[in-house]
Write a protein that holds these residues in place. Sequence first.
Motif, PDB file in Angstrom:
ATOM      1  N   UNK A 181       0.816  -1.219   0.000  1.00 11.09           N
ATOM      2  CA  UNK A 181       0.000   0.000   0.000  1.00 11.09           C
ATOM      3  C   UNK A 181       0.849   1.268   0.000  1.00 11.09           C
ATOM      4  N   UNK A 182       2.143   1.114  -0.301  1.00 15.12           N
ATOM      5  CA  UNK A 182       3.107   2.225  -0.338  1.00 15.12           C
ATOM      6  C   UNK A 182       3.445   2.787   1.032  1.00 15.12           C
ATOM      7  N   UNK A 183       3.124   2.061   2.112  1.00  7.82           N
ATOM      8  CA  UNK A 183       3.550   2.481   3.445  1.00  7.82           C
ATOM      9  C   UNK A 183       5.017   2.083   3.645  1.00  7.82           C
ATOM     10  N   UNK A 184       5.744   2.903   4.392  1.00  8.50           N
ATOM     11  CA  UNK A 184       7.172   2.682   4.632  1.00  8.50           C
ATOM     12  C   UNK A 184       7.367   1.987   5.972  1.00  8.50           C
ATOM     13  N   UNK A 185       8.199   0.950   5.975  1.00  5.36           N
ATOM     14  CA  UNK A 185       8.507   0.175   7.176  1.00  5.36           C
ATOM     15  C   UNK A 185      10.003   0.199   7.430  1.00  5.36           C
ATOM     16  N   UNK A 186      10.372   0.004   8.693  1.00  3.43           N
ATOM     17  CA  UNK A 186      11.756  -0.290   9.072  1.00  3.43           C
ATOM     18  C   UNK A 186      11.771  -1.708   9.638  1.00  3.43           C
ATOM     19  N   UNK A 187      12.706  -2.512   9.178  1.00  5.79           N
ATOM     20  CA  UNK A 187      12.772  -3.907   9.616  1.00  5.79           C
ATOM     21  C   UNK A 187      14.228  -4.291   9.880  1.00  5.79           C
ATOM     22  N   UNK A 188      14.464  -5.058  10.931  1.00 14.82           N
ATOM     23  CA  UNK A 188      15.829  -5.493  11.205  1.00 14.82           C
ATOM     24  C   UNK A 188      15.874  -6.890  11.804  1.00 14.82           C
ATOM     25  N   UNK A 189      17.057  -7.481  11.726  1.00 13.35           N
ATOM     26  CA  UNK A 189      17.294  -8.875  12.102  1.00 13.35           C
ATOM     27  C   UNK A 189      18.579  -8.957  12.915  1.00 13.35           C
ATOM     28  N   UNK A 190      18.480  -9.426  14.161  1.00 10.23           N
ATOM     29  CA  UNK A 190      19.672  -9.636  14.989  1.00 10.23           C
ATOM     30  C   UNK A 190      19.283 -10.432  16.226  1.00 10.23           C
ATOM     31  N   UNK A 191      20.288 -10.760  17.055  1.00 10.16           N
ATOM     32  CA  UNK A 191      20.041 -11.585  18.228  1.00 10.16           C
ATOM     33  C   UNK A 191      20.784 -11.121  19.462  1.00 10.16           C
ATOM     34  N   UNK A 192      21.340 -12.077  20.207  1.00  8.66           N
ATOM     35  CA  UNK A 192      21.948 -11.768  21.501  1.00  8.66           C
ATOM     36  C   UNK A 192      23.453 -11.533  21.410  1.00  8.66           C
ATOM     37  N   UNK A 193      23.958 -11.479  20.188  1.00 14.77           N
ATOM     38  CA  UNK A 193      25.335 -11.048  19.929  1.00 14.77           C
ATOM     39  C   UNK A 193      26.385 -11.848  20.706  1.00 14.77           C
ATOM     40  N   UNK A 194      27.452 -11.191  21.166  1.00 13.85           N
ATOM     41  CA  UNK A 194      28.572 -11.912  21.759  1.00 13.85           C
ATOM     42  C   UNK A 194      28.226 -12.676  23.020  1.00 13.85           C
ATOM     43  N   UNK A 195      27.381 -12.087  23.862  1.00  6.98           N
ATOM     44  CA  UNK A 195      27.060 -12.741  25.128  1.00  6.98           C
ATOM     45  C   UNK A 195      26.229 -14.004  24.883  1.00  6.98           C
ATOM     46  N   UNK A 196      25.313 -13.959  23.918  1.00  7.71           N
ATOM     47  CA  UNK A 196      24.538 -15.150  23.590  1.00  7.71           C
ATOM     48  C   UNK A 196      25.403 -16.240  22.998  1.00  7.71           C
ATOM     49  N   UNK A 197      26.363 -15.829  22.188  1.00  6.51           N
ATOM     50  CA  UNK A 197      27.289 -16.798  21.591  1.00  6.51           C
ATOM     51  C   UNK A 197      28.081 -17.522  22.667  1.00  6.51           C
TER      52      UNK A 197
END
Length: 408
Positions: A181-197
Amino acid sequence: MCQKFNLYESEGKAAIKAWTQGVPFEDEARAQLDNIAAMPIIHSHIAVMPDVHLGKGATIGSVIPSVDAVIPAAVGVDIGCGMVAAKTSLRAKDLPDNLRGVRSAFEAAVPHGRTVSRHHKRDKGAWGNIPALVAQEWLTLQARFERICEKHPTIKKSNNVNHLGTMGTGNHFLELCIDENDAVWIMLHSGSRGVGNLIGTYFIELAKKEMERHQIQLPDVNLAYLKEGSEYFDDYVEAVEWAQDFARKNREIMMLNAIAALRTALGVNFSASEMAVNCHHNYISREHHFGKDCYVTRKGAVRAQQGEMGIIPSNMGERSFIVRGLGNPDSFNSCSHGAGRVMSRTKAKKVYTIKDQEAMTQGVECRKDKEVIDEIPAAYKNIDDVMAAQSDLVEVVHTLKQVVCVKG
């Protein structure tokens, strides 16, 4: 609606229900799933999502229900990895023709990538000076973290607060998208980084030692598990649940910073609260299925209970989807977490060129250099086939096409 899964049954093993009709299902991934199905702790069956592919320890795109035990390597080391998306009040017409400035603003606002060199004093993917927002949000996590570290001091040595609000590398990303519908979104992908690793790696090794101590034979050493009531079980569950909370908070901070960066770049004070979805796809959850309380490990899978919202991204050149769960019990109320790879990162770099990357990401403001060829769209399954294979798991609410993509 008729069921769309393929059923695989072998004597002495749990059944495998695979939503893989019309999508590649590599033999190596199937063999890995057979090993998991042979584990005595598995409850009912294993559900396999259409983005399935070989993983380290356990198969990516699998839903593993276990009774009185968990497999740390099935959860993996990117604990709590997931997605967040926010719909803004902006329309496509509000965006400039040249989006390089938006990409630069995103890159400046959200630390990403990784610097591995003795010549650099600081990893570019971590904070040097901790921002006030990050310090404030860390306070909501710190007390529990300190309790975990009192019992397991090694975890204290991780990157923790300096990774809160940062993206990382690999398939993690930050995108600006436009919906149908021509609406603008922001989307991102990540997790728990170094501490989760570090939490994941640490407890995987403890689980292996537990198996050795009790002389338990496994079809794969990476499937070492911790039994409820054993020495490390409660500590692991506590640490994983904390890492999942860290990951969710990590995405929230990045989203706030990305929204602020976009407002500055455009000079427009838009809203970003119309619809927000924040979902894990590498995690464990206590749930009840097929007559038993169990631990459900979603390894590259999203919970899709009836009416629950989720996000299924594709790749850096194609469409992604905001979906609503249909609550299919056979999938343990789950769906895929993305398109799924059909080619390893190493092979993609050998097969494709920068020109291929440029062609496949045409119209997207993003990096197009040799360092991101491993994320080239052709290394992933066809997203339309993936979505068709799981039409009894989710319904599409919005279709998003990225116009800016920041990769780690």
